[in-house]
Design an enzyme around this catalytic site. Sequence first.
Site, PDB file in Angstrom:
ATOM      1  N   ILE A   1     149.826  26.491  15.674  1.00 44.12           N
ATOM      2  CA  ILE A   1     150.463  26.990  16.995  1.00 44.12           C
ATOM      3  C   ILE A   1     152.043  27.587  16.617  1.00 44.12           C
ATOM      4  O   ILE A   1     153.023  27.045  15.633  1.00 44.12           O
ATOM      5  CB  ILE A   1     151.594  26.472  17.756  1.00 44.12           C
TER       6      ILE A   1
ATOM      7  N   ASN B   1     145.007  36.920  17.397  1.00 44.39           N
ATOM      8  CA  ASN B   1     145.155  35.037  17.143  1.00 44.39           C
ATOM      9  C   ASN B   1     143.331  35.233  17.379  1.00 44.39           C
ATOM     10  O   ASN B   1     142.873  36.261  18.458  1.00 44.39           O
ATOM     11  CB  ASN B   1     145.132  34.257  17.543  1.00 44.39           C
ATOM     12  N   THR B   2     142.265  34.522  16.493  1.00 48.21           N
ATOM     13  CA  THR B   2     140.949  34.669  17.237  1.00 48.21           C
ATOM     14  C   THR B   2     140.919  33.301  17.460  1.00 48.21           C
ATOM     15  O   THR B   2     140.957  32.464  17.191  1.00 48.21           O
ATOM     16  CB  THR B   2     140.129  34.979  15.874  1.00 48.21           C
ATOM     17  N   HIS B   3     139.560  33.310  18.390  1.00 48.25           N
ATOM     18  CA  HIS B   3     139.373  31.687  19.047  1.00 48.25           C
ATOM     19  C   HIS B   3     137.658  31.459  19.500  1.00 48.25           C
ATOM     20  O   HIS B   3     137.335  32.690  20.534  1.00 48.25           O
ATOM     21  CB  HIS B   3     140.223  31.019  20.495  1.00 48.25           C
TER      22      HIS B   3
ATOM     23  N   ASP C   1     150.687  34.061  21.545  1.00 40.93           N
ATOM     24  CA  ASP C   1     152.096  34.340  22.108  1.00 40.93           C
ATOM     25  C   ASP C   1     152.748  32.596  22.375  1.00 40.93           C
ATOM     26  O   ASP C   1     151.750  31.889  21.635  1.00 40.93           O
ATOM     27  CB  ASP C   1     151.994  34.531  23.479  1.00 40.93           C
TER      28      ASP C   1
ATOM     29  N   GLY D   1     152.575  30.319  23.351  1.00 41.79           N
ATOM     30  CA  GLY D   1     151.960  28.979  24.563  1.00 41.79           C
ATOM     31  C   GLY D   1     150.300  29.238  23.152  1.00 41.79           C
ATOM     32  O   GLY D   1     150.175  29.476  22.027  1.00 41.79           O
TER      33      GLY D   1
ATOM     34  N   ASP E   1     146.859  29.541  22.301  1.00 38.93           N
ATOM     35  CA  ASP E   1     145.045  30.128  22.798  1.00 38.93           C
ATOM     36  C   ASP E   1     146.088  30.629  24.732  1.00 38.93           C
ATOM     37  O   ASP E   1     145.379  31.692  25.642  1.00 38.93           O
ATOM     38  CB  ASP E   1     144.249  29.779  23.241  1.00 38.93           C
TER      39      ASP E   1
HETATM   40  C1  GRF Z   1     137.411  30.162  13.803  1.00 38.32           C
HETATM   41  O1  GRF Z   1     135.954  29.993  14.376  1.00 38.32           O
HETATM   42  C2  GRF Z   1     138.443  30.054  14.551  1.00 38.32           C
HETATM   43  O2  GRF Z   1     138.494  31.452  15.752  1.00 38.32           O
HETATM   44  C3  GRF Z   1     138.441  29.355  14.656  1.00 38.32           C
HETATM   45  O3  GRF Z   1     138.039  27.668  13.788  1.00 38.32           O
HETATM   46  C4  GRF Z   1     137.154  28.846  12.984  1.00 38.32           C
HETATM   47  C5  GRF Z   1     138.365  29.174  11.685  1.00 38.32           C
HETATM   48  O4  GRF Z   1     136.697  29.779  11.238  1.00 38.32           O
HETATM   49  N1  GRF Z   1     139.974  28.044  15.273  1.00 38.32           N
HETATM   50  P1  GRF Z   1     137.165  29.860   9.153  1.00 38.32           P
HETATM   51  O5  GRF Z   1     137.989  29.223   8.327  1.00 38.32           O
HETATM   52  O6  GRF Z   1     137.009  32.189   9.574  1.00 38.32           O
HETATM   53  O7  GRF Z   1     135.713  30.462   8.684  1.00 38.32           O
END
Ligand code: GRF
Length: 201
Positions: free
Chosen positions: A91, A104-106, A138, A140, A142
Amino acid sequence: ARLVVLVSGSGTNLQALLDAAADEGYGARIVAVGADRDGIEGLARAERAGVPAFVERLGDHPSRDEWDRALAARIAEHKPDLVVCAGFMKIIGEPVLSAFPVLNTHPALLPSFPGAHGVRDALAYGVRVTGCTVMLADAGVDTGPIIAQEAVRVYDGDDEQTLHERIKAVERGLLVDTVGRMAREGWTVTGRTVRLGRAAG
Ligand code: GRF
């Protein structure tokens, strides 16, 4: 735009950004890669690309807050316009959030399935469609304002690995496109709404 990318694992999202940034027209370059642990493929990718890297281990600091501050200081050395968490499994604390915009990406369609096991949780729930989300971080887990999302179907017989790979194939493109647009066009945040493009007026 100057990007610092934070990783904790394989770094395939980082690799997608490195590949995109090789194109002059992309509008962003990765000035450094940060990690919370050693010996991950993400750091090897940075090295192969000739991008400076740093590691800040939580365990090397007497408290979480001191790790947060150390991380913020390492990032600040590279003067980023944007910090991108690409599979960073910590975090982000206030010392970083107050100093830089953080993306961030989720691998799920937030607000569904936040946290470290979004793919596993979606599979366990039995959804037929999941996906990926790119958002501003932020304080929190995600919970930041969503910028972009893309749906990904769940196939019969999927396990966490096959589903996550299918999501990541989509996620890499979504992240590269979103980061590129933010770098070239800028963005504004009003409440929970992120608008890409120069602020009107
Ligand atoms: C991605 O899917 C990300 O969203 C998640 O873990 C994965 C990381 O993959 N938190 P990488 O390290 O970019 O291959």
